[in-house]
Design an enzyme around this catalytic site. Sequence first.
Site, short mmCIF file in Angstrom:
data_model
loop_
_atom_site.label_atom_id
_atom_site.label_comp_id
_atom_site.label_asym_id
_atom_site.label_seq_id
_atom_site.Cartn_x
_atom_site.Cartn_y
_atom_site.Cartn_z
N THR A 1 2.37 -1.04 -12.04
CA THR A 1 2.61 0.00 -11.03
C THR A 1 2.22 -0.38 -9.60
O THR A 1 2.56 0.35 -8.67
CB THR A 1 1.85 1.28 -11.42
OG1 THR A 1 0.55 0.92 -11.88
CG2 THR A 1 2.58 2.03 -12.51
N LEU B 1 -3.01 -3.45 -2.13
CA LEU B 1 -4.32 -3.44 -2.77
C LEU B 1 -5.41 -2.90 -1.84
O LEU B 1 -6.46 -2.48 -2.31
CB LEU B 1 -4.68 -4.85 -3.24
CG LEU B 1 -3.76 -5.42 -4.32
CD1 LEU B 1 -4.17 -6.84 -4.70
CD2 LEU B 1 -3.74 -4.54 -5.57
N SER C 1 -2.89 -15.10 7.20
CA SER C 1 -3.60 -16.38 7.24
C SER C 1 -3.30 -17.18 5.98
O SER C 1 -3.66 -16.76 4.88
CB SER C 1 -5.10 -16.11 7.35
OG SER C 1 -5.81 -17.24 6.91
N LYS D 1 13.52 -7.03 -17.18
CA LYS D 1 12.49 -6.31 -17.95
C LYS D 1 13.05 -4.95 -18.38
O LYS D 1 13.41 -4.13 -17.54
CB LYS D 1 11.24 -6.12 -17.08
CG LYS D 1 10.16 -5.31 -17.76
CD LYS D 1 8.95 -5.13 -16.87
CE LYS D 1 8.01 -4.11 -17.49
NZ LYS D 1 6.95 -3.71 -16.59
N GLU E 1 0.76 -0.88 -16.61
CA GLU E 1 2.11 -0.30 -16.54
C GLU E 1 2.85 -0.82 -15.31
O GLU E 1 3.79 -0.20 -14.83
CB GLU E 1 2.04 1.22 -16.54
CG GLU E 1 1.77 1.83 -17.92
CD GLU E 1 2.97 1.76 -18.87
OE1 GLU E 1 4.06 1.37 -18.44
OE2 GLU E 1 2.80 2.10 -20.06
#
Length: 495
Positions: free
Chosen positions: A342, A331, A39, A78, A340
């Site tokens: 991750t 999540l 959405s 990085k 860190e």
Amino acid sequence: MPQTIQNVVIAGGGTAGWMTAALLRRVLSPTIRIELVESEQIGIVGVGEATIPPIQTFNQFLGIDEKAFLRETHATIKLAIKFENWKTQGDSYYHTFGAPGTTMGFCSFHHYWLKAKQAGLAQSLWDFDLNYLSCQQGKFNKINTPNPLYEMQYAYHFDSALYGQFLRKTAEQAGVVRTEGIIEHVQQDPDSGFITALQLTNGQQIQGDLFIDCTGLRGLLIQQALGVSYEDWSHWLPADSAQAVPSERFDKTLPYTRSIAHRVGWQWRIPLTHRNGNGIVYSSQYLSDDEAGQTLLNNLDTKALDTPRTIRFKTGRTDQQWCKNVVAIGLSSGFLEPLESTSIHLIQSGIVRLMKMFPNQGISQAMVDLCNAESKDEFETIRDFIILHYHVNQRDDSDFWRDMRNMAIPDRLAQKIAAFEDTAAIFNEQSDIFRDASWVQVMMGQGLDPKDYHPAADAMDNAQLMDAMQQIYKAKQQPLDKLMNHDEFIKRYTA
Ligand SMILES: Cc1cc2nc3c(=O)[nH]c(=O)nc-3n(C[C@H](O)[C@H](O)[C@H](O)COP(=O)(O)OP(=O)(O)OC[C@H]3O[C@@H](n4cnc5c(N)ncnc54)[C@H](O)[C@@H]3O)c2cc1C
């Protein structure tokens, strides 16, 4: 329980949703239909800019051209994270993706370095690490050589929202069907509790055999529909808030993330090619939102491009990553602060685990249990690594740092710290994504000083050892000439 999986439905189209869609489409037979529902009205979490090296493997597997990827996501290289003020105010150290020194024998390089230091060696452990030396000079290049001494592991800083869009193109071109809409209700089989369909607010029903929950911190399917409980780790990692703000591009982009500890919590600075990403992570128990926002804005390198946006979270994980016919990726499966970098890696490893165990003739509970056990170990080792940074500190300027130092920590971490202090040994679990060199750098960087080293280092006498050290040191300096200014590298490589 469906006998075969014919329809996979991905709920959510953030970084997790599109990484999952792209990889599943690449691996699975085209006869399996993959549909993603997202959405635009709800949107994505919209932060997350630093990664770790395995992302290269993920991109390569998808056949992504690195140059196009760098261009489209405004990415930079990085090589490390620089931790500032973490041990004490004013002190700093690097956690690089490289490894100091080289293979010298039975034990890791740091044992030889510890012996050499006792014999008067002046150089720090990091002086033997090409990643660190490159960070110091703000340089990078892709060095194509089989010499392990010149090996330079790297990851990226990128705009994760653009990465999601980049993968969306890849996935849609490969046949993933995208549906725009808000999931209003989750339908479940009354007997098994398996999810059968997602009901959208526009009346549409999306049916499936296997559902991937990529709905972010809401955990719409795994937590809200199936009621899988959430293990709360905030007694070890009390940060529950972040504020993020972009700022103007710094005139020189550094090839590393900066993590700057404050009186409470810490701030990230991530260089992208078009702007800097900044944010502060803190515990609302110790710091008000106003103070946190002000601290963030007072510590920017460049002019803010917006006002800070607050994000709340609870550190921990769902007790199961896979329950019934739902697998949580991203999540929705748990939150660990980005110290860190991750989270995006946990998305990657979650999808790879699902792919390895992808059900053919129905979902096997044994497989689900194994998958959950592996995921638990992985989350817990990362959790412990993050706690290490907070716990081993010598700061005395706030209750926050004193409390972090004095708190009880997980047993496994306490053992690791004690073993390192006594013998300089690192006990690395199979599930651990961080190698010995990572633990050594953070343990030493935070101020642990081993009392001993491995006896294998005594196979060399002091003169031989000092000579070997100087040869390695010289060898590590050699490739520096082949590197170029990091901005120049990005410009030329992506031209
Ligand atoms: C402050 C902060 C900093 C971070 N920094 C880093 C970092 O440096 N490196 C790193 O690796 N990770 C970092 N992360 C984590 C990273 O942002 C996430 O892992 C990553 O963005 C994946 O998020 P997601 O896709 O799981 O969730 P989201 O981006 O929130 O996506 C959720 C999706 O679900 C959809 N959705 C939700 N509800 C519904 C509904 N009812 N109907 C339809 N669709 C719905 C949304 O529209 C969206 O598409 C950070 C996180 C935070 C909070």
